[in-house]
Design a protein around this motif. Structure first.
Motif, PDB file in Angstrom:
ATOM      1  N   ALA A  77     -30.182 -11.128-150.859  1.00 14.23           N
ATOM      2  CA  ALA A  77     -30.756 -11.965-150.005  1.00 14.23           C
ATOM      3  C   ALA A  77     -32.227 -12.117-149.311  1.00 14.23           C
ATOM      4  N   TYR A  78     -32.436 -10.497-149.004  1.00 13.97           N
ATOM      5  CA  TYR A  78     -33.730 -10.190-148.321  1.00 13.97           C
ATOM      6  C   TYR A  78     -34.872  -9.665-149.934  1.00 13.97           C
ATOM      7  N   GLN A  79     -34.577 -10.356-150.681  1.00 11.10           N
ATOM      8  CA  GLN A  79     -35.202  -9.283-151.785  1.00 11.10           C
ATOM      9  C   GLN A  79     -36.624  -9.936-152.926  1.00 11.10           C
ATOM     10  N   THR A  80     -36.743 -11.458-151.737  1.00  7.31           N
ATOM     11  CA  THR A  80     -37.489 -12.140-152.154  1.00  7.31           C
ATOM     12  C   THR A  80     -38.735 -12.109-151.313  1.00  7.31           C
ATOM     13  N   GLY A  81     -38.281 -11.426-149.836  1.00 14.84           N
ATOM     14  CA  GLY A  81     -39.031 -11.338-148.875  1.00 14.84           C
ATOM     15  C   GLY A  81     -39.044 -13.043-147.921  1.00 14.84           C
ATOM     16  N   SER A  82     -38.401 -14.003-147.499  1.00 16.26           N
ATOM     17  CA  SER A  82     -38.739 -14.840-146.817  1.00 16.26           C
ATOM     18  C   SER A  82     -37.241 -14.832-146.242  1.00 16.26           C
ATOM     19  N   PRO A 124     -36.733 -12.599-142.885  1.00 16.06           N
ATOM     20  CA  PRO A 124     -37.055 -11.247-141.862  1.00 16.06           C
ATOM     21  C   PRO A 124     -35.462 -10.340-141.809  1.00 16.06           C
ATOM     22  N   ARG A 125     -35.643  -8.851-141.382  1.00 19.17           N
ATOM     23  CA  ARG A 125     -34.926  -8.825-142.118  1.00 19.17           C
ATOM     24  C   ARG A 125     -34.461  -8.544-141.037  1.00 19.17           C
ATOM     25  N   GLU A 126     -34.454  -8.887-139.331  1.00 19.98           N
ATOM     26  CA  GLU A 126     -34.339  -8.784-138.798  1.00 19.98           C
ATOM     27  C   GLU A 126     -33.503  -9.855-138.035  1.00 19.98           C
ATOM     28  N   ARG A 127     -33.132 -10.679-139.478  1.00 21.58           N
ATOM     29  CA  ARG A 127     -32.480 -11.421-138.841  1.00 21.58           C
ATOM     30  C   ARG A 127     -30.902 -11.521-140.385  1.00 21.58           C
ATOM     31  N   GLU A 128     -30.083 -10.597-139.030  1.00 15.13           N
ATOM     32  CA  GLU A 128     -29.039  -9.912-140.152  1.00 15.13           C
ATOM     33  C   GLU A 128     -27.411 -11.293-139.960  1.00 15.13           C
ATOM     34  N   TYR A 129     -27.293 -11.924-139.638  1.00 17.22           N
ATOM     35  CA  TYR A 129     -26.378 -12.742-139.619  1.00 17.22           C
ATOM     36  C   TYR A 129     -26.575 -14.313-140.012  1.00 17.22           C
ATOM     37  N   VAL A 130     -25.777 -15.120-140.332  1.00 17.16           N
ATOM     38  CA  VAL A 130     -25.988 -16.442-140.243  1.00 17.16           C
ATOM     39  C   VAL A 130     -24.446 -16.205-139.116  1.00 17.16           C
ATOM     40  N   LEU A 131     -25.119 -17.617-138.161  1.00 12.71           N
ATOM     41  CA  LEU A 131     -23.937 -17.140-137.344  1.00 12.71           C
ATOM     42  C   LEU A 131     -24.165 -19.121-135.991  1.00 12.71           C
ATOM     43  N   PHE A 132     -22.519 -19.139-136.089  1.00 19.20           N
ATOM     44  CA  PHE A 132     -22.466 -20.297-135.912  1.00 19.20           C
ATOM     45  C   PHE A 132     -21.717 -19.741-134.113  1.00 19.20           C
ATOM     46  N   GLU A 133     -22.017 -20.990-132.952  1.00 18.02           N
ATOM     47  CA  GLU A 133     -21.820 -21.195-132.231  1.00 18.02           C
ATOM     48  C   GLU A 133     -21.205 -22.592-131.749  1.00 18.02           C
ATOM     49  N   ALA A 149     -40.219 -23.304-144.450  1.00 21.89           N
ATOM     50  CA  ALA A 149     -40.274 -22.730-143.675  1.00 21.89           C
ATOM     51  C   ALA A 149     -40.469 -21.802-142.858  1.00 21.89           C
ATOM     52  N   ARG A 150     -40.892 -21.541-142.041  1.00 21.31           N
ATOM     53  CA  ARG A 150     -40.783 -19.957-141.032  1.00 21.31           C
ATOM     54  C   ARG A 150     -39.008 -20.052-141.245  1.00 21.31           C
ATOM     55  N   ALA A 151     -38.614 -18.586-142.075  1.00 21.22           N
ATOM     56  CA  ALA A 151     -37.147 -18.535-141.636  1.00 21.22           C
ATOM     57  C   ALA A 151     -36.676 -18.322-140.785  1.00 21.22           C
ATOM     58  N   PHE A 161     -23.768 -19.120-154.085  1.00 21.69           N
ATOM     59  CA  PHE A 161     -24.096 -20.850-154.434  1.00 21.69           C
ATOM     60  C   PHE A 161     -24.985 -20.792-153.188  1.00 21.69           C
ATOM     61  N   LEU A 162     -24.038 -20.740-151.605  1.00 18.25           N
ATOM     62  CA  LEU A 162     -24.897 -21.186-150.710  1.00 18.25           C
ATOM     63  C   LEU A 162     -25.860 -19.890-150.197  1.00 18.25           C
ATOM     64  N   VAL A 163     -25.549 -18.763-150.977  1.00 16.70           N
ATOM     65  CA  VAL A 163     -26.028 -17.474-150.548  1.00 16.70           C
ATOM     66  C   VAL A 163     -27.777 -17.740-151.013  1.00 16.70           C
ATOM     67  N   THR A 164     -27.775 -18.867-152.337  1.00 18.40           N
ATOM     68  CA  THR A 164     -28.533 -18.902-152.834  1.00 18.40           C
ATOM     69  C   THR A 164     -30.174 -20.116-152.736  1.00 18.40           C
ATOM     70  N   LEU A 165     -29.331 -21.276-152.255  1.00 22.49           N
ATOM     71  CA  LEU A 165     -29.655 -22.159-150.810  1.00 22.49           C
ATOM     72  C   LEU A 165     -30.104 -22.113-149.996  1.00 22.49           C
ATOM     73  N   ALA A 166     -29.127 -20.452-148.838  1.00 22.93           N
ATOM     74  CA  ALA A 166     -30.393 -19.809-148.496  1.00 22.93           C
ATOM     75  C   ALA A 166     -31.693 -19.188-148.396  1.00 22.93           C
ATOM     76  N   LEU A 167     -31.963 -19.004-149.826  1.00 23.21           N
ATOM     77  CA  LEU A 167     -33.307 -18.194-149.832  1.00 23.21           C
ATOM     78  C   LEU A 167     -33.672 -19.989-150.210  1.00 23.21           C
ATOM     79  N   LEU A 168     -33.500 -20.225-150.656  1.00 20.43           N
ATOM     80  CA  LEU A 168     -34.038 -21.602-151.279  1.00 20.43           C
ATOM     81  C   LEU A 168     -34.662 -22.394-150.172  1.00 20.43           C
ATOM     82  N   VAL A 169     -34.027 -22.980-149.074  1.00 24.19           N
ATOM     83  CA  VAL A 169     -34.003 -23.853-147.967  1.00 24.19           C
ATOM     84  C   VAL A 169     -35.363 -22.336-146.497  1.00 24.19           C
ATOM     85  N   SER A 170     -34.546 -21.237-147.093  1.00 22.99           N
ATOM     86  CA  SER A 170     -35.828 -20.367-145.930  1.00 22.99           C
ATOM     87  C   SER A 170     -37.296 -20.493-146.493  1.00 22.99           C
ATOM     88  N   THR A 171     -37.145 -20.511-147.903  1.00 23.86           N
ATOM     89  CA  THR A 171     -38.916 -20.821-148.162  1.00 23.86           C
ATOM     90  C   THR A 171     -39.444 -22.004-147.875  1.00 23.86           C
TER      91      THR A 171
END
Length: 214
Positions: free
Chosen positions: A87-92, A94-103, A16-18, A4-14
């Motif tokens: 999650a990268y298959q839509t192309g939205s 970027p491959r350089e973003r490897e992690y969801v990072l919380f600090e 604006a600039r992911a 669910f939240l991975v799908t959310l990530a795909l939707l939100v990233s479209t």
């Protein structure tokens, strides 16, 4: 399997600039690591179990050949979840973003230490974080805990040198430019001023500052 939240990530990233938009916590076990407030690093499967105001409050870490360890959010300084390949298959995203990072950073809204999602790459003096309280609940696109109406409704938290924290809203862009970025000649040569029209460029300006003024 709950994507669910991975799908959310795909939707939100479209929207604006992911690279500079929140993807949100992944609520299934994925590869990653955590760093505790004691300085210990644990590498394995990271499962974010619960959140409060989009900040992780309960996390389970499974180190290979070890029992699962459960942590409360306040026990952790960093949480990194590797973004699944599909999650990268839509192309939205970027491959350089490897992690969801919380600090763990200071929220200037409350002056309290919280885990916030980092949106810009983890290098340089400036860091841009998602501000959950800055997303207005007005009619628009709704995904999970997020309601997105207009991009200008978003706000961010900007940290400089791990010491200064700024609440960044569209109306603050000129102040952010002056207080956080004007000490770099290379940056000022490229971006001599900032107005509300430049709000959409905030992520790019943070990255340029970090690359030009390390």
């Amino acid at each position: 399997m709950n994507y669910f939240l991975v799908t959310l990530a795909l939707l939100v990233s479209t929207i604006a600039r992911a690279q500079y938009q929140p993807l949100g916590a992944i609520t299934q076990p994925v590869e990653g690591f955590v760093i505790t407030t004691r300085g210990d690093t644990l590498v394995g499967e990271v499962h974010i179990v619960s959140l409060a105001n989009d900040s992780p409050t309960s996390v389970i870490v499974q180190i290979p050949d070890h029992e699962k360890q459960k942590f409360k959010g306040h026990e952790l300084r960093v949480i990194a979840q590797q973004i699944p390949d599909f999650a990268y298959q839509t192309g939205s995203i970027p491959r350089e973003r490897e992690y969801v990072l919380f600090e763990r950073v200071t929220n200037p809204r409350t002056d309290k230490s919280v885990l916030l999602e980092r949106l810009t790459p983890a290098d340089g003096p400036l860091a841009l974080y998602f501000d959950p309280s800055g997303w207005k609940n007005s009619p628009g696109f709704t995904f999970g805990n997020f309601t997105i109406s207009r991009e200008q409704d978003l706000s961010y938290i900007l940290m400089k040198n791990n010491l200064e924290f700024f609440l960044a809203r569209p109306t603050d862009i000129e102040q952010i430019h002056e207080k956080a970025m004007s000490d770099c000649p290379a940056f000022l040569e490229r971006f001599p001023k900032a107005t509300r029209r430049d709000w959409k460029e905030l992520g790019e300006r943070v990255v340029f500052y970090n690359q030009s003024c390390p």
